[in-house]
Design a protein around this motif. Structure first.
Motif, PDB file in Angstrom:
ATOM      1  N   ALA A   1       0.384   9.207  -5.520  1.00  0.00           N
ATOM      2  CA  ALA A   1      -1.041   9.076  -5.187  1.00  0.00           C
ATOM      3  C   ALA A   1      -1.881   9.915  -6.144  1.00  0.00           C
ATOM      4  O   ALA A   1      -2.890   9.446  -6.689  1.00  0.00           O
ATOM      5  CB  ALA A   1      -1.277   9.511  -3.744  1.00  0.00           C
TER       6      ALA A   1
ATOM      7  N   SER B   1       0.828  -1.202   0.000  1.00  0.00           N
ATOM      8  CA  SER B   1       0.000   0.000   0.000  1.00  0.00           C
ATOM      9  C   SER B   1       0.866   1.258   0.000  1.00  0.00           C
ATOM     10  O   SER B   1       1.931   1.304   0.637  1.00  0.00           O
ATOM     11  CB  SER B   1      -0.906  -0.012   1.219  1.00  0.00           C
TER      12      SER B   1
ATOM     13  N   HIS C   1      -1.889   5.949  -8.216  1.00  0.00           N
ATOM     14  CA  HIS C   1      -1.389   4.692  -7.652  1.00  0.00           C
ATOM     15  C   HIS C   1      -2.012   4.405  -6.283  1.00  0.00           C
ATOM     16  O   HIS C   1      -2.105   5.297  -5.436  1.00  0.00           O
ATOM     17  CB  HIS C   1       0.132   4.740  -7.512  1.00  0.00           C
ATOM     18  N   ASP C   2      -2.408   3.161  -6.075  1.00  0.00           N
ATOM     19  CA  ASP C   2      -2.826   2.664  -4.758  1.00  0.00           C
ATOM     20  C   ASP C   2      -1.752   1.777  -4.142  1.00  0.00           C
ATOM     21  O   ASP C   2      -1.585   1.742  -2.928  1.00  0.00           O
ATOM     22  CB  ASP C   2      -4.124   1.863  -4.866  1.00  0.00           C
TER      23      ASP C   2
ATOM     24  N   ASN D   1       0.650   4.036   1.478  1.00  0.00           N
ATOM     25  CA  ASN D   1       0.931   4.703   2.754  1.00  0.00           C
ATOM     26  C   ASN D   1       1.984   3.972   3.589  1.00  0.00           C
ATOM     27  O   ASN D   1       2.375   4.448   4.655  1.00  0.00           O
ATOM     28  CB  ASN D   1      -0.349   4.876   3.569  1.00  0.00           C
TER      29      ASN D   1
END
Length: 383
Positions: free
Chosen positions: A154, A27, A158-159, A29
């Motif tokens: 982001a 992910s 993109h994830d 993050n």
């Protein structure tokens, strides 16, 4: 095997010997400080739509204009503007079709639904693709991701990102003379490398999965090396790299049919460092003295880690030395210190067994020869 490698040669060899570890998708993050395994491209144009650069009024044709509505960010206007009309518009809102330009709200003259002001064609409009086109490379493989890059990717759609797997490291600390807690006694010394090496390795991007203290017995060292080679991507050892009767690093590597790649580097401190592999798992042998160990970590360990992570080979910047630096003939010398007002300032307590210089410095000056104040010297920062 390279015997008595030159310092720069040792770093190049340490970097070039290893393949990049496999990648994984995680992910967005979770990607801070992770290393891109592949180029990251823009999946959409940035901006994706033509948008307003300011809060104001989108106008069509020549003024004055009649205000007929409002366009908010995230809620595009259906249809387009007609000649002589305007709409309020928020920063970041999609530009309505047939917009001539944007008048900032602070310079607009509004009387009820009537608007006057000066405007040029395209004024305060951000065209789609102004920052990047769809398919454009925004970050190349080997880039270490920072928060700003993650925000960019982001916005580009993109994830998940494909990053290099974090290397897993085992630390093996050799010796019979160390005490792990409390005060030293009976000729023993307090362990200073066990507490600090995991921190340095974390800063270099490595996950330490185990730390083992092993007595200076060849069979125990060999067993520890064999176990570490099965479970780790890279192994760091301390002490046992010199030629004393209880220095067993080389013998243990040979017993496991490993291969020495670099046996000693012509650098002070840190000369008796070793780079080897057992079943293609890199072993970085650090000397037992703390300052020597960190020199060896940056000389051999950092290039190995960069190679495993697919990072670009590090380049050193040049700074001006504010001190004279004496260098033994035929050797490179790494001198702890700090950059003060753009100049290198030599630290204190520079003996290979000393810790205070390391504790209060931010890097090493890398001197290939004796130098005088005002000369240029390479700078190797601590992680």
């Amino acid at each position: 095997m390279i015997q008595e490698a030159h310092w720069e040669q040792a770093r190049v060899e340490a970097y070039s010997f290893w393949k990049k570890l496999p990648s994984e998708k995680i992910s967005l993050n979770l990607c801070v400080d992770r290393t891109l395994a592949t180029d990251a491209i823009a999946l959409v144009e940035l901006p994706t739509y033509p948008t307003s650069a300011m809060d104001g009024y989108a106008v069509c044709g020549k003024g004055p204009w009649r205000i007929v509505g409002e366009v908010k960010a995230g809620a595009p206007m259906k249809g387009g503007l007609k000649e002589g009309t305007a709409v309020k518009i928020a920063t970041g809102a999609v530009i309505p079709d047939k917009t001539f330009g944007i008048i900032r709200w602070e310079i607009a003259t509004v009387d009820g639904d009537n608007l006057n002001g000066e405007v040029k064609e395209g004024q305060e409009i951000r065209p789609a693709g102004l920052e990047s086109n769809k398919g454009e490379v925004l970050a190349t493989a080997g880039t270490v991701l920072n928060p700003g890059l993650i925000g960019l990717l982001a916005a580009a759609g993109h994830d998940l990102l494909e990053v290099v797997r974090i290397p897993k490291a085992t630390i093996i600390l050799l010796g019979d003379e160390i005490v792990l807690d409390g005060l030293p006694h009976d000729g023993l010394v307090r362990d200073a490398l066990g507490p600090q090496l995991p921190g340095w390795l974390h800063k270099l991007g490595v996950e330490v999965i185990a730390t083992h203290y092993v007595s200076d017995e060849l069979d125990l060292v060999t067993k520890a090396f064999a176990a570490a080679a099965k479970n780790s991507d890279v192994v760091f050892t301390t002490a046992g790299t010199a030629d004393g009767p209880r220095d067993h690093v080389r013998a243990a590597i040979a017993a496991l049919k490993g291969e020495l790649i670099i046996d000693r580097v012509k650098v002070r401190p840190g000369h008796p460092m070793v780079l080897a592999h057992i079943n293609k798992v890199p072993f970085v042998g650090l000397p037992g003295n703390p300052q020597s160990a960190i020199v060896a970590l940056l000389t051999l360990g950092q290039p190995v880690i960069d190679a495993l992570m697919g990072r670009k080979e590090a380049e050193l910047h040049q700074i001006v030395t504010g001190d004279d630096i004496n260098v033994p003939e035929g050797f490179t010398r790494l001198v702890l210190g700090n950059i003060v007002d753009g100049w290198f300032e030599m630290g204190e307590y520079l003996g290979s067994a000393m810790l205070r210089g390391l504790a209060h410095s931010t890097g090493f000056a890398v001197a290939e020869k004796s130098m005088e104040e005002g000369e240029m010297v390479a700078w190797l920062p601590l992680p």
